[in-house]
Design a protein around this motif. Structure first.
Motif, short mmCIF file in Angstrom:
data_model
loop_
_atom_site.label_atom_id
_atom_site.label_comp_id
_atom_site.label_asym_id
_atom_site.label_seq_id
_atom_site.Cartn_x
_atom_site.Cartn_y
_atom_site.Cartn_z
N SER A 17 -7.27 18.72 -2.29
CA SER A 17 -7.86 18.37 -0.98
C SER A 17 -8.21 16.89 -0.91
O SER A 17 -9.29 16.51 -0.43
CB SER A 17 -9.11 19.22 -0.72
OG SER A 17 -8.78 20.58 -0.58
N THR A 18 -7.29 16.06 -1.37
CA THR A 18 -7.56 14.63 -1.44
C THR A 18 -6.33 13.84 -1.01
O THR A 18 -5.20 14.21 -1.33
CB THR A 18 -7.95 14.22 -2.88
OG1 THR A 18 -9.11 14.97 -3.28
CG2 THR A 18 -8.30 12.73 -2.94
N VAL A 19 -6.59 12.78 -0.28
CA VAL A 19 -5.55 11.83 0.10
C VAL A 19 -5.90 10.49 -0.53
O VAL A 19 -7.08 10.11 -0.58
CB VAL A 19 -5.45 11.71 1.63
CG1 VAL A 19 -4.48 10.60 2.03
CG2 VAL A 19 -5.03 13.04 2.23
N TYR A 20 -4.89 9.80 -0.99
CA TYR A 20 -5.10 8.53 -1.71
C TYR A 20 -4.46 7.37 -0.95
O TYR A 20 -3.48 7.55 -0.22
CB TYR A 20 -4.47 8.61 -3.10
CG TYR A 20 -4.99 9.76 -3.94
CD1 TYR A 20 -4.28 10.94 -4.03
CD2 TYR A 20 -6.20 9.66 -4.61
CE1 TYR A 20 -4.74 12.01 -4.80
CE2 TYR A 20 -6.68 10.72 -5.38
CZ TYR A 20 -5.95 11.89 -5.46
OH TYR A 20 -6.43 12.93 -6.21
N LEU A 21 -5.01 6.20 -1.17
CA LEU A 21 -4.39 4.96 -0.70
C LEU A 21 -4.35 4.00 -1.88
O LEU A 21 -5.38 3.46 -2.27
CB LEU A 21 -5.16 4.35 0.48
CG LEU A 21 -4.49 3.13 1.11
CD1 LEU A 21 -3.19 3.55 1.82
CD2 LEU A 21 -5.43 2.44 2.09
N GLN A 22 -3.18 3.85 -2.46
CA GLN A 22 -2.98 2.90 -3.55
C GLN A 22 -2.73 1.53 -2.94
O GLN A 22 -1.79 1.36 -2.16
CB GLN A 22 -1.80 3.32 -4.43
CG GLN A 22 -1.50 2.35 -5.56
CD GLN A 22 -2.61 2.32 -6.61
OE1 GLN A 22 -3.10 3.35 -7.01
NE2 GLN A 22 -2.96 1.12 -7.06
N MET A 23 -3.56 0.57 -3.30
CA MET A 23 -3.47 -0.77 -2.72
C MET A 23 -3.17 -1.76 -3.85
O MET A 23 -3.98 -1.92 -4.77
CB MET A 23 -4.78 -1.13 -2.03
CG MET A 23 -5.21 -0.10 -0.99
SD MET A 23 -6.65 -0.63 -0.02
CE MET A 23 -7.89 -0.76 -1.31
N ASN A 24 -2.02 -2.38 -3.77
CA ASN A 24 -1.60 -3.37 -4.76
C ASN A 24 -1.47 -4.75 -4.11
O ASN A 24 -1.43 -4.87 -2.88
CB ASN A 24 -0.26 -2.97 -5.36
CG ASN A 24 -0.31 -1.64 -6.10
OD1 ASN A 24 -1.34 -1.27 -6.66
ND2 ASN A 24 0.80 -0.91 -6.09
N SER A 25 -1.40 -5.76 -4.94
CA SER A 25 -1.24 -7.14 -4.46
C SER A 25 -2.24 -7.46 -3.36
O SER A 25 -1.88 -7.99 -2.31
CB SER A 25 0.20 -7.36 -3.96
OG SER A 25 1.14 -7.08 -4.97
N LEU A 26 -3.48 -7.13 -3.61
CA LEU A 26 -4.51 -7.29 -2.58
C LEU A 26 -4.74 -8.76 -2.25
O LEU A 26 -4.64 -9.65 -3.11
CB LEU A 26 -5.80 -6.63 -3.05
CG LEU A 26 -5.80 -5.10 -2.92
CD1 LEU A 26 -6.89 -4.48 -3.78
CD2 LEU A 26 -5.96 -4.69 -1.47
N PHE A 84 0.85 -1.20 0.00
CA PHE A 84 0.00 0.00 0.00
C PHE A 84 0.88 1.24 0.00
O PHE A 84 1.96 1.26 0.60
CB PHE A 84 -0.89 0.04 1.24
CG PHE A 84 -1.99 -0.99 1.28
CD1 PHE A 84 -2.05 -2.05 0.39
CD2 PHE A 84 -2.99 -0.90 2.24
CE1 PHE A 84 -3.06 -2.98 0.43
CE2 PHE A 84 -4.02 -1.82 2.30
CZ PHE A 84 -4.05 -2.88 1.40
N THR A 85 0.38 2.30 -0.65
CA THR A 85 1.08 3.58 -0.67
C THR A 85 0.09 4.70 -0.42
O THR A 85 -0.92 4.80 -1.13
CB THR A 85 1.78 3.81 -2.02
OG1 THR A 85 2.69 2.74 -2.29
CG2 THR A 85 2.55 5.13 -1.99
N ILE A 86 0.38 5.52 0.58
CA ILE A 86 -0.46 6.67 0.88
C ILE A 86 0.19 7.92 0.26
O ILE A 86 1.41 8.05 0.24
CB ILE A 86 -0.65 6.84 2.41
CG1 ILE A 86 -1.72 7.89 2.72
CG2 ILE A 86 0.66 7.16 3.10
CD1 ILE A 86 -2.10 7.94 4.20
N SER A 87 -0.65 8.81 -0.24
CA SER A 87 -0.15 10.06 -0.81
C SER A 87 -1.22 11.13 -0.63
O SER A 87 -2.37 10.82 -0.34
CB SER A 87 0.21 9.89 -2.29
OG SER A 87 -0.94 9.53 -3.05
#
Length: 129
Positions: free
Chosen positions: A77-86, A68-71
């Motif tokens: 005004s947005t925060v993301y959570l990229q979720m890989n290899s779930l 996971f990668t948070i940015s």
């Protein structure tokens, strides 16, 4: 008034990816630390990741580290959570929380956000074949 709206959840196969968004309104995101949490049925809420307001540092739970990668995009005004290899064990409702907290992102920051942050309503992530 702090408002957070999560989106981007859905059904994905194991090994797949999703990107969650946490859209903020009613406050200036620049000055807020943001955390992502999740809660699976019958389990306690778990801190997943957080990102600092001041230095951009990030922190991750061991269960998601490397996947996971948070940015954050303060201009949007947005925060993301990229979720890989779930994995199936990632299945949960995912929430974001915000707090006007300065300092490095650490697991302690996640605990503070959990206790004192403002919350969104969550987005469901289901990982299943």
């Amino acid at each position: 008034q702090v408002q957070l709206v999560e989106s981007g959840g859905g059904l994905v196969q194991p090994g797949g990816s999703l990107r969650l968004s946490c859209a903020a309104s009613g406050f200036t995101l620049d000055y807020y630390a943001i955390g992502w949490f999740r809660q699976a049925p019958g389990k306690e809420r778990e801190g997943v990741s957080c990102i600092s307001s001041s230095d951009g540092s990030t922190s991750y739970a061991d269960s998601v580290k490397g996947r996971f990668t948070i940015s954050r995009d303060n201009a949007k005004s947005t925060v993301y959570l990229q979720m890989n290899s779930l994995k199936p064990e990632d299945t949960a409702v995912y929430y974001c929380a915000a707090g006007p907290i300065f300092g490095e992102a650490t697991m302690n920051l996640l605990r503070v956000l959990s206790d004192f942050g403002s919350w969104g309503h969550g987005t469901q992530v289901t990982v299943s074949a």
